[in-house]
Design a protein around this motif. Structure first.
Motif, PDB file in Angstrom:
ATOM      1  N   MET A  12       4.858  33.428  22.424  1.00 16.31           N
ATOM      2  CA  MET A  12       4.436  34.082  23.808  1.00 16.31           C
ATOM      3  C   MET A  12       4.305  32.894  24.596  1.00 16.31           C
ATOM      4  O   MET A  12       4.123  31.690  24.476  1.00 16.31           O
ATOM      5  CB  MET A  12       3.062  34.679  23.863  1.00 16.31           C
ATOM      6  CG  MET A  12       2.817  35.281  25.051  1.00 16.31           C
ATOM      7  SD  MET A  12       1.147  36.215  24.840  1.00 16.31           S
ATOM      8  CE  MET A  12       1.723  37.634  23.883  1.00 16.31           C
ATOM      9  N   ARG A  13       4.738  33.180  26.105  1.00 12.49           N
ATOM     10  CA  ARG A  13       4.671  32.467  27.116  1.00 12.49           C
ATOM     11  C   ARG A  13       3.504  32.266  27.739  1.00 12.49           C
ATOM     12  O   ARG A  13       2.715  33.056  28.367  1.00 12.49           O
ATOM     13  CB  ARG A  13       5.788  32.694  28.024  1.00 12.49           C
ATOM     14  CG  ARG A  13       7.152  32.588  27.451  1.00 12.49           C
ATOM     15  CD  ARG A  13       8.281  32.773  28.879  1.00 12.49           C
ATOM     16  NE  ARG A  13       7.898  34.287  29.601  1.00 12.49           N
ATOM     17  CZ  ARG A  13       8.394  35.294  29.238  1.00 12.49           C
ATOM     18  NH1 ARG A  13       9.017  35.645  28.072  1.00 12.49           N
ATOM     19  NH2 ARG A  13       8.142  36.478  29.936  1.00 12.49           N
ATOM     20  N   LEU A  14       2.583  30.949  27.756  1.00 13.47           N
ATOM     21  CA  LEU A  14       1.273  30.678  28.017  1.00 13.47           C
ATOM     22  C   LEU A  14       1.372  29.811  29.115  1.00 13.47           C
ATOM     23  O   LEU A  14       1.895  28.660  28.871  1.00 13.47           O
ATOM     24  CB  LEU A  14       0.435  30.082  26.789  1.00 13.47           C
ATOM     25  CG  LEU A  14      -0.283  31.034  25.861  1.00 13.47           C
ATOM     26  CD1 LEU A  14       0.623  31.966  25.115  1.00 13.47           C
ATOM     27  CD2 LEU A  14      -1.078  30.531  24.978  1.00 13.47           C
ATOM     28  N   LEU A  15       0.555  30.094  30.206  1.00 13.09           N
ATOM     29  CA  LEU A  15       0.187  29.013  31.228  1.00 13.09           C
ATOM     30  C   LEU A  15      -1.181  28.708  31.238  1.00 13.09           C
ATOM     31  O   LEU A  15      -1.979  29.651  31.297  1.00 13.09           O
ATOM     32  CB  LEU A  15       0.723  29.483  32.613  1.00 13.09           C
ATOM     33  CG  LEU A  15       0.498  28.723  33.649  1.00 13.09           C
ATOM     34  CD1 LEU A  15       1.398  27.657  33.828  1.00 13.09           C
ATOM     35  CD2 LEU A  15       0.540  29.641  35.176  1.00 13.09           C
ATOM     36  N   PHE A  16      -1.227  27.303  30.924  1.00 11.76           N
ATOM     37  CA  PHE A  16      -2.443  26.650  31.113  1.00 11.76           C
ATOM     38  C   PHE A  16      -2.771  26.137  32.601  1.00 11.76           C
ATOM     39  O   PHE A  16      -1.968  25.300  33.027  1.00 11.76           O
ATOM     40  CB  PHE A  16      -2.721  25.684  30.027  1.00 11.76           C
ATOM     41  CG  PHE A  16      -2.994  26.302  28.713  1.00 11.76           C
ATOM     42  CD1 PHE A  16      -4.341  26.699  28.307  1.00 11.76           C
ATOM     43  CD2 PHE A  16      -1.941  26.395  27.998  1.00 11.76           C
ATOM     44  CE1 PHE A  16      -4.426  27.061  27.091  1.00 11.76           C
ATOM     45  CE2 PHE A  16      -2.161  27.185  26.542  1.00 11.76           C
ATOM     46  CZ  PHE A  16      -3.512  27.310  26.019  1.00 11.76           C
ATOM     47  N   ILE A  17      -3.846  26.508  33.334  1.00 11.09           N
ATOM     48  CA  ILE A  17      -4.427  26.099  34.490  1.00 11.09           C
ATOM     49  C   ILE A  17      -5.570  25.017  34.345  1.00 11.09           C
ATOM     50  O   ILE A  17      -6.553  25.937  34.157  1.00 11.09           O
ATOM     51  CB  ILE A  17      -4.320  27.087  35.730  1.00 11.09           C
ATOM     52  CG1 ILE A  17      -3.114  28.014  35.673  1.00 11.09           C
ATOM     53  CG2 ILE A  17      -4.667  26.388  37.103  1.00 11.09           C
ATOM     54  CD1 ILE A  17      -3.282  29.174  34.891  1.00 11.09           C
ATOM     55  N   HIS A  18      -5.377  24.074  34.722  1.00 12.93           N
ATOM     56  CA  HIS A  18      -6.541  22.865  34.046  1.00 12.93           C
ATOM     57  C   HIS A  18      -7.077  22.456  35.591  1.00 12.93           C
ATOM     58  O   HIS A  18      -6.153  21.997  36.623  1.00 12.93           O
ATOM     59  CB  HIS A  18      -6.311  21.705  33.493  1.00 12.93           C
ATOM     60  CG  HIS A  18      -7.054  20.992  33.186  1.00 12.93           C
ATOM     61  ND1 HIS A  18      -7.068  19.563  33.064  1.00 12.93           N
ATOM     62  CD2 HIS A  18      -8.528  21.087  32.730  1.00 12.93           C
ATOM     63  CE1 HIS A  18      -8.381  18.918  32.706  1.00 12.93           C
ATOM     64  NE2 HIS A  18      -9.291  19.821  32.669  1.00 12.93           N
ATOM     65  N   GLY A  24       2.939  27.898  17.773  1.00 13.36           N
ATOM     66  CA  GLY A  24       4.608  28.108  18.276  1.00 13.36           C
ATOM     67  C   GLY A  24       4.655  28.909  19.552  1.00 13.36           C
ATOM     68  O   GLY A  24       5.683  29.378  19.878  1.00 13.36           O
ATOM     69  N   HIS A  25       3.591  28.967  20.441  1.00 14.50           N
ATOM     70  CA  HIS A  25       3.839  29.493  21.696  1.00 14.50           C
ATOM     71  C   HIS A  25       4.572  28.599  22.567  1.00 14.50           C
ATOM     72  O   HIS A  25       4.393  27.340  22.386  1.00 14.50           O
ATOM     73  CB  HIS A  25       2.402  29.902  22.130  1.00 14.50           C
ATOM     74  CG  HIS A  25       1.605  30.669  21.498  1.00 14.50           C
ATOM     75  ND1 HIS A  25       2.003  32.047  21.323  1.00 14.50           N
ATOM     76  CD2 HIS A  25       0.405  30.550  20.832  1.00 14.50           C
ATOM     77  CE1 HIS A  25       1.217  32.725  20.793  1.00 14.50           C
ATOM     78  NE2 HIS A  25       0.220  31.911  20.441  1.00 14.50           N
ATOM     79  N   GLU A  26       5.276  29.229  23.808  1.00 11.49           N
ATOM     80  CA  GLU A  26       5.964  28.578  24.564  1.00 11.49           C
ATOM     81  C   GLU A  26       4.534  28.284  25.519  1.00 11.49           C
ATOM     82  O   GLU A  26       4.037  29.171  26.194  1.00 11.49           O
ATOM     83  CB  GLU A  26       7.094  29.110  25.395  1.00 11.49           C
ATOM     84  CG  GLU A  26       8.103  29.432  24.513  1.00 11.49           C
ATOM     85  CD  GLU A  26       9.120  30.204  25.371  1.00 11.49           C
ATOM     86  OE1 GLU A  26       9.679  29.662  26.349  1.00 11.49           O
ATOM     87  OE2 GLU A  26       9.352  31.525  24.971  1.00 11.49           O
ATOM     88  N   VAL A  27       4.562  26.913  26.098  1.00  9.20           N
ATOM     89  CA  VAL A  27       3.323  26.369  26.911  1.00  9.20           C
ATOM     90  C   VAL A  27       3.893  25.625  28.058  1.00  9.20           C
ATOM     91  O   VAL A  27       4.774  24.863  27.908  1.00  9.20           O
ATOM     92  CB  VAL A  27       2.413  25.658  26.007  1.00  9.20           C
ATOM     93  CG1 VAL A  27       1.281  25.116  26.657  1.00  9.20           C
ATOM     94  CG2 VAL A  27       1.716  26.572  24.884  1.00  9.20           C
ATOM     95  N   ARG A  28       3.261  25.978  29.214  1.00 11.07           N
ATOM     96  CA  ARG A  28       3.211  25.162  30.442  1.00 11.07           C
ATOM     97  C   ARG A  28       1.881  24.866  30.773  1.00 11.07           C
ATOM     98  O   ARG A  28       0.864  25.754  30.543  1.00 11.07           O
ATOM     99  CB  ARG A  28       4.093  25.944  31.523  1.00 11.07           C
ATOM    100  CG  ARG A  28       5.603  26.110  31.248  1.00 11.07           C
ATOM    101  CD  ARG A  28       6.238  26.760  32.413  1.00 11.07           C
ATOM    102  NE  ARG A  28       7.847  26.938  32.041  1.00 11.07           N
ATOM    103  CZ  ARG A  28       8.384  27.678  33.166  1.00 11.07           C
ATOM    104  NH1 ARG A  28       8.054  27.659  34.425  1.00 11.07           N
ATOM    105  NH2 ARG A  28       9.732  27.969  32.743  1.00 11.07           N
ATOM    106  N   ALA A  56       4.989  33.118  32.949  1.00 10.55           N
ATOM    107  CA  ALA A  56       3.943  33.244  31.928  1.00 10.55           C
ATOM    108  C   ALA A  56       3.631  34.759  31.544  1.00 10.55           C
ATOM    109  O   ALA A  56       3.398  35.482  32.594  1.00 10.55           O
ATOM    110  CB  ALA A  56       2.802  32.444  31.889  1.00 10.55           C
ATOM    111  N   VAL A  57       3.196  35.249  30.284  1.00 11.40           N
ATOM    112  CA  VAL A  57       2.739  36.531  30.168  1.00 11.40           C
ATOM    113  C   VAL A  57       1.146  36.289  29.902  1.00 11.40           C
ATOM    114  O   VAL A  57       0.512  37.319  29.613  1.00 11.40           O
ATOM    115  CB  VAL A  57       3.247  37.273  28.870  1.00 11.40           C
ATOM    116  CG1 VAL A  57       4.998  37.546  29.409  1.00 11.40           C
ATOM    117  CG2 VAL A  57       3.492  36.359  27.799  1.00 11.40           C
TER     118      VAL A  57
END
Length: 198
Positions: free
Chosen positions: A1-7, A31-35, A76-77
């Motif tokens: 899954m495409r994950l977007l983390f906002i810090h 195994g997630h796609e991460v940005r 991202a989803v």
């Protein structure tokens, strides 16, 4: 899954950075796609100028400095916010990011002045928050009404599909927590990301 983390935390050596690193590394291990968008490390300008506000609802192209953020948001989803709760809500740099990036035509639509807002992020499946707070849970919840939680899990969720799942992980009484308690919270974050149905 495409994950977007906002810090969002201005001091890289603080506990909040460990929270973000733990969540991101766990997601990658699964195994997630991460940005990762780090508001403070990128020196993001949270202020909306007078002219930007004037054309905000006019369908004009967003400012060029927002394009990478908009692209990541639409890619991202799942979106997971990691920040320190200050004054019961998000840090100013994160609130400014929401003001500037979550804009008409990107996260919601206004087809006509008489029509209600409609969500535009319809591919989103999950929104979550990982945070630490100085207040005890009962004071933050019952006296102040948990405003920071409401902004993310109700306000932003409105811009997504009705079935979007949400989660909130918070370490209260942050200033008086022991190292052991903080390690337990890191373990909780790690376990949640590892087993979460992202």
């Amino acid at each position: 899954m495409r994950l977007l983390f906002i810090h969002a935390h201005p001091v890289p050596e603080r506990f909040n950075t460990a929270l973000c690193s733990t969540a991101v590394s766990t997601a990658r291990d699964k195994g997630h796609e991460v940005r990762l968008i780090d508001r403070c490390a990128e020196s993001f300008n949270p202020a909306m100028s007078t002219e930007q506000r004037r054309i905000y609802n006019d369908g004009e192209p967003p400012p060029s400095d927002l394009q990478p953020h908009i692209e990541a948001l639409q890619w991202a989803v799942a979106r997971i916010f990691v920040y320190q709760t200050w004054w019961c809500s998000q840090p100013a740099i994160l609130k400014g990011w929401l003001d500037r990036v979550w804009r008409p035509g990107i996260t919601f639509t206004l087809s006509a002045p008489t029509q209600p807002m409609r969500p535009a992020l319809t591919k989103v499946r999950q929104i979550g928050v990982i945070t630490a707070l100085g207040l005890p849970w009962w004071l933050w919840t019952f006296l102040f009404g948990a405003p920071g939680r409401t902004i993310i899990l109700r306000g932003l969720r409105f811009c997504t599909q009705p079935r979007t799942r949400t989660f909130w992980l918070g370490l209260h009484d942050m200033d008086t927590q022991t190292d052991t308690a903080r390690r337990r919270y890191l373990d909780r974050v790690r376990a949640w990301i590892a087993r979460s149905p992202l």
